[in-house]
Design a protein around this motif. Structure first.
Motif, PDB file in Angstrom:
ATOM      1  N   GLN A 237       0.822  -1.210   0.000  1.00 15.55           N
ATOM      2  CA  GLN A 237       0.000   0.000   0.000  1.00 15.55           C
ATOM      3  C   GLN A 237       0.857   1.261   0.000  1.00 15.55           C
ATOM      4  O   GLN A 237       0.457   2.293  -0.550  1.00 15.55           O
ATOM      5  CB  GLN A 237      -0.941   0.005   1.209  1.00 15.55           C
ATOM      6  N   GLU A 238       2.009   1.181   0.592  1.00 14.16           N
ATOM      7  CA  GLU A 238       2.922   2.323   0.596  1.00 14.16           C
ATOM      8  C   GLU A 238       3.280   2.748  -0.829  1.00 14.16           C
ATOM      9  O   GLU A 238       3.340   3.943  -1.147  1.00 14.16           O
ATOM     10  CB  GLU A 238       4.193   1.970   1.377  1.00 14.16           C
ATOM     11  N   ASP A 239       3.490   1.774  -1.695  1.00  7.61           N
ATOM     12  CA  ASP A 239       3.809   2.071  -3.091  1.00  7.61           C
ATOM     13  C   ASP A 239       2.595   2.617  -3.830  1.00  7.61           C
ATOM     14  O   ASP A 239       2.725   3.500  -4.688  1.00  7.61           O
ATOM     15  CB  ASP A 239       4.328   0.809  -3.788  1.00  7.61           C
ATOM     16  N   LEU A 240       1.401   2.098  -3.504  1.00  6.76           N
ATOM     17  CA  LEU A 240       0.180   2.652  -4.094  1.00  6.76           C
ATOM     18  C   LEU A 240       0.018   4.121  -3.701  1.00  6.76           C
ATOM     19  O   LEU A 240      -0.370   4.956  -4.526  1.00  6.76           O
ATOM     20  CB  LEU A 240      -1.040   1.857  -3.630  1.00  6.76           C
ATOM     21  N   LEU A 241       0.321   4.433  -2.461  1.00  7.57           N
ATOM     22  CA  LEU A 241       0.219   5.811  -2.003  1.00  7.57           C
ATOM     23  C   LEU A 241       1.209   6.708  -2.726  1.00  7.57           C
ATOM     24  O   LEU A 241       0.889   7.860  -3.055  1.00  7.57           O
ATOM     25  CB  LEU A 241       0.429   5.890  -0.493  1.00  7.57           C
ATOM     26  N   ARG A 242       2.391   6.190  -3.003  1.00  3.03           N
ATOM     27  CA  ARG A 242       3.380   6.985  -3.748  1.00  3.03           C
ATOM     28  C   ARG A 242       2.838   7.325  -5.137  1.00  3.03           C
ATOM     29  O   ARG A 242       2.982   8.449  -5.611  1.00  3.03           O
ATOM     30  CB  ARG A 242       4.689   6.209  -3.840  1.00  3.03           C
ATOM     31  N   GLN A 243       2.198   6.349  -5.769  1.00  5.43           N
ATOM     32  CA  GLN A 243       1.558   6.619  -7.048  1.00  5.43           C
ATOM     33  C   GLN A 243       0.434   7.647  -6.893  1.00  5.43           C
ATOM     34  O   GLN A 243       0.315   8.597  -7.684  1.00  5.43           O
ATOM     35  CB  GLN A 243       0.983   5.317  -7.633  1.00  5.43           C
ATOM     36  N   LEU A 244      -0.393   7.455  -5.885  1.00  8.90           N
ATOM     37  CA  LEU A 244      -1.526   8.362  -5.682  1.00  8.90           C
ATOM     38  C   LEU A 244      -1.081   9.805  -5.471  1.00  8.90           C
ATOM     39  O   LEU A 244      -1.668  10.742  -6.034  1.00  8.90           O
ATOM     40  CB  LEU A 244      -2.361   7.908  -4.483  1.00  8.90           C
ATOM     41  N   TYR A 245      -0.051   9.995  -4.653  1.00 11.21           N
ATOM     42  CA  TYR A 245       0.431  11.352  -4.412  1.00 11.21           C
ATOM     43  C   TYR A 245       0.876  12.011  -5.716  1.00 11.21           C
ATOM     44  O   TYR A 245       0.594  13.196  -5.953  1.00 11.21           O
ATOM     45  CB  TYR A 245       1.591  11.332  -3.413  1.00 11.21           C
ATOM     46  N   HIS A 246       1.536  11.242  -6.575  1.00 12.11           N
ATOM     47  CA  HIS A 246       1.985  11.820  -7.845  1.00 12.11           C
ATOM     48  C   HIS A 246       0.798  12.099  -8.763  1.00 12.11           C
ATOM     49  O   HIS A 246       0.738  13.157  -9.411  1.00 12.11           O
ATOM     50  CB  HIS A 246       2.976  10.877  -8.538  1.00 12.11           C
ATOM     51  N   LEU A 247      -0.144  11.166  -8.830  1.00 14.32           N
ATOM     52  CA  LEU A 247      -1.329  11.381  -9.658  1.00 14.32           C
ATOM     53  C   LEU A 247      -2.087  12.629  -9.213  1.00 14.32           C
ATOM     54  O   LEU A 247      -2.536  13.433 -10.033  1.00 14.32           O
ATOM     55  CB  LEU A 247      -2.244  10.158  -9.600  1.00 14.32           C
ATOM     56  N   VAL A 248      -2.235  12.785  -7.910  1.00 11.28           N
ATOM     57  CA  VAL A 248      -2.943  13.958  -7.376  1.00 11.28           C
ATOM     58  C   VAL A 248      -2.171  15.239  -7.692  1.00 11.28           C
ATOM     59  O   VAL A 248      -2.759  16.263  -8.069  1.00 11.28           O
ATOM     60  CB  VAL A 248      -3.164  13.806  -5.863  1.00 11.28           C
ATOM     61  N   GLU A 249      -0.852  15.185  -7.575  1.00  8.52           N
ATOM     62  CA  GLU A 249      -0.036  16.365  -7.867  1.00  8.52           C
ATOM     63  C   GLU A 249      -0.195  16.803  -9.319  1.00  8.52           C
ATOM     64  O   GLU A 249      -0.308  18.002  -9.607  1.00  8.52           O
ATOM     65  CB  GLU A 249       1.431  16.065  -7.580  1.00  8.52           C
ATOM     66  N   LYS A 250      -0.223  15.854 -10.240  1.00 13.86           N
ATOM     67  CA  LYS A 250      -0.214  16.190 -11.662  1.00 13.86           C
ATOM     68  C   LYS A 250      -1.620  16.301 -12.273  1.00 13.86           C
ATOM     69  O   LYS A 250      -1.836  17.116 -13.174  1.00 13.86           O
ATOM     70  CB  LYS A 250       0.596  15.153 -12.442  1.00 13.86           C
ATOM     71  N   ALA A 251      -2.555  15.462 -11.841  1.00 14.40           N
ATOM     72  CA  ALA A 251      -3.908  15.486 -12.412  1.00 14.40           C
ATOM     73  C   ALA A 251      -4.894  16.248 -11.530  1.00 14.40           C
ATOM     74  O   ALA A 251      -6.001  16.558 -11.982  1.00 14.40           O
ATOM     75  CB  ALA A 251      -4.418  14.055 -12.638  1.00 14.40           C
ATOM     76  N   GLY A 252      -4.507  16.521 -10.289  1.00 17.22           N
ATOM     77  CA  GLY A 252      -5.387  17.267  -9.392  1.00 17.22           C
ATOM     78  C   GLY A 252      -6.243  16.358  -8.532  1.00 17.22           C
ATOM     79  O   GLY A 252      -6.648  15.281  -8.956  1.00 17.22           O
ATOM     80  N   GLU A 253      -6.545  16.790  -7.337  1.00 10.54           N
ATOM     81  CA  GLU A 253      -7.277  15.952  -6.385  1.00 10.54           C
ATOM     82  C   GLU A 253      -8.720  15.702  -6.784  1.00 10.54           C
ATOM     83  O   GLU A 253      -9.383  14.863  -6.197  1.00 10.54           O
ATOM     84  CB  GLU A 253      -7.219  16.553  -4.985  1.00 10.54           C
ATOM     85  N   ASP A 254      -9.215  16.418  -7.816  1.00 15.42           N
ATOM     86  CA  ASP A 254     -10.593  16.225  -8.269  1.00 15.42           C
ATOM     87  C   ASP A 254     -10.706  15.243  -9.437  1.00 15.42           C
ATOM     88  O   ASP A 254     -11.813  15.036  -9.949  1.00 15.42           O
ATOM     89  CB  ASP A 254     -11.195  17.564  -8.711  1.00 15.42           C
ATOM     90  N   HIS A 255      -9.595  14.624  -9.844  1.00 15.94           N
ATOM     91  CA  HIS A 255      -9.613  13.822 -11.064  1.00 15.94           C
ATOM     92  C   HIS A 255      -8.949  12.455 -10.908  1.00 15.94           C
ATOM     93  O   HIS A 255      -8.660  11.794 -11.902  1.00 15.94           O
ATOM     94  CB  HIS A 255      -8.916  14.590 -12.199  1.00 15.94           C
ATOM     95  N   VAL A 256      -8.767  12.008  -9.684  1.00 16.78           N
ATOM     96  CA  VAL A 256      -8.054  10.753  -9.406  1.00 16.78           C
ATOM     97  C   VAL A 256      -8.921   9.845  -8.549  1.00 16.78           C
ATOM     98  O   VAL A 256      -9.658  10.318  -7.671  1.00 16.78           O
ATOM     99  CB  VAL A 256      -6.714  11.035  -8.683  1.00 16.78           C
ATOM    100  N   GLY A 257      -8.850   8.556  -8.823  1.00 22.79           N
ATOM    101  CA  GLY A 257      -9.567   7.567  -8.019  1.00 22.79           C
ATOM    102  C   GLY A 257      -8.948   6.202  -8.206  1.00 22.79           C
ATOM    103  O   GLY A 257      -7.725   6.077  -8.326  1.00 22.79           O
ATOM    104  N   PHE A 258      -9.783   5.160  -8.253  1.00 24.09           N
ATOM    105  CA  PHE A 258      -9.297   3.783  -8.335  1.00 24.09           C
ATOM    106  C   PHE A 258      -9.706   3.126  -9.651  1.00 24.09           C
ATOM    107  O   PHE A 258     -10.798   3.350 -10.164  1.00 24.09           O
ATOM    108  CB  PHE A 258      -9.874   2.931  -7.197  1.00 24.09           C
TER     109      PHE A 258
END
Length: 311
Positions: A237-258
């Motif tokens: 899950q730690e690695d999933l979170l690393r991906q999520l943080y980058h996705l949120v940084e680049k695509a924005g917190e309103d455009h990321v999910g699962f």
């Protein structure tokens, strides 16, 4: 427990011919376990093994018939989603929602008329390609040819937007992605793709592609497949979170999910092996991102994206 939204699983196809059903099975996901997350949305993709490409339409219809029979058999637990209003109604009532997707446009067999038939049968999303070239475009493993959308592929995009179907660019070549971005008049999504800057696999998206998804008010779903998450043998899950943080940084917190890819992947993160493990991951999201942002990532963003796309 709170519900969540998952933009991609292959459970229906994996169950076909196994003698098990959606209600209870030994796979990554079934409805009894998903019911622990009331109001959840699950997108069920119909994927074709390339061996079926010569009979793509016929085989897809077999899968679709099985899927619809399973929904009817389990209508006490889950209801199909055809419109945005269907989704909101199910969420309000705490029911599970099922949205049907095609993974790859091979089943169209070069005819947009077939796309209209699939729409009438309940399909509301389509991944344009799998990994290889089809009549719509090149897949990611054909990316070295530089091929994007074909003339037929462009007609498919126009027809999908006219119908109110979600255009899914996961698996699409980079050239195809930019062709879609250049012609799309409505938001589109990448249902199960990660960040290439974090894990340099061609199935993942570049930072520029993530920027575009943000600009067009689209969506990207975090894929749980270890090979797309990190360049290491064991993923957590730690690695999933690393991906999520980058996705949120680049695509924005309103455009990321699962976009878990459950039952379409042969390995999973060591601490997120099946649907019941989502409880711990969702709790982790709240600790990491805070309640408001976690709610967006958990369910609100995919719901909102479908609200912008479906008719």
């Amino acid at each position: 427990m709170k519900g969540y939204a998952d933009a991609h699983c292959d459970t229906a196809v994996k169950l076909f011919g196994r003698g098990e059903g959606l209600r209870r099975n030994g796979l990554h996901l079934d409805l009894e376990r998903l019911s622990a997350f009331p109001g959840s949305l699950q997108v069920f993709a119909l994927w074709l093994d390339p061996k079926y490409y010569p009979i793509a339409l016929r085989q897809t219809m077999k899968y679709l018939t099985f899927y619809k029979s399973e929904l009817e058999r389990n209508k006490d637990l889950i209801r199909p989603v055809y419109t945005y209003e269907d989704l909101l109604k199910n969420q309000k009532e705490g029911r599970l929602s099922a949205l049907l997707s095609l993974e790859g446009g091979e089943a169209l067999e070069g005819e947009t008329a077939v796309l209209e038939v699939f729409y009438e049968l309940g399909v509301r999303m389509m991944t344009l390609t799998w990994n290889y070239r089809n009549q719509i475009a090149d897949g990611v493993l054909d990316g070295e040819t530089g091929g994007g959308l074909t003339p037929f592929g462009k007609r498919v995009i126009r027809k999908m937007e006219e119908l109110g179907m979600a255009v899914d660019v996961s698996h699409l070549s980079d050239a195809g992605f930019y062709d879609v971005a250049n012609m799309a008049k409505r938001p589109f999504l990448a249902s199960h793709s990660n960040a290439r800057a974090v894990c340099p696999h061609p199935r993942n998206l570049t930072d520029d592609q993530l920027r575009i998804l943000k600009e067009i008010d689209g969506f990207v779903g975090l894929n749980f497949y270890p090979r797309f998450v990190a360049e290491k043998e064991t993923v957590t899950q730690e690695d999933l979170l690393r991906q999520l943080y980058h996705l949120v940084e680049k695509a924005g917190e309103d455009h990321v999910g699962f976009g878990s890819d459950f039952d379409g992947i042969d390995t999973t993160p060591s601490d997120l092996r099946q649907v019941e493990d989502m409880a711990g991951f969702l709790a982790r999201l709240e600790r990491e991102f805070g309640r408001e942002t976690a709610a967006k990532l958990r369910q609100e963003n995919l719901t909102a994206a479908l609200g912008r796309i479906l008719k």
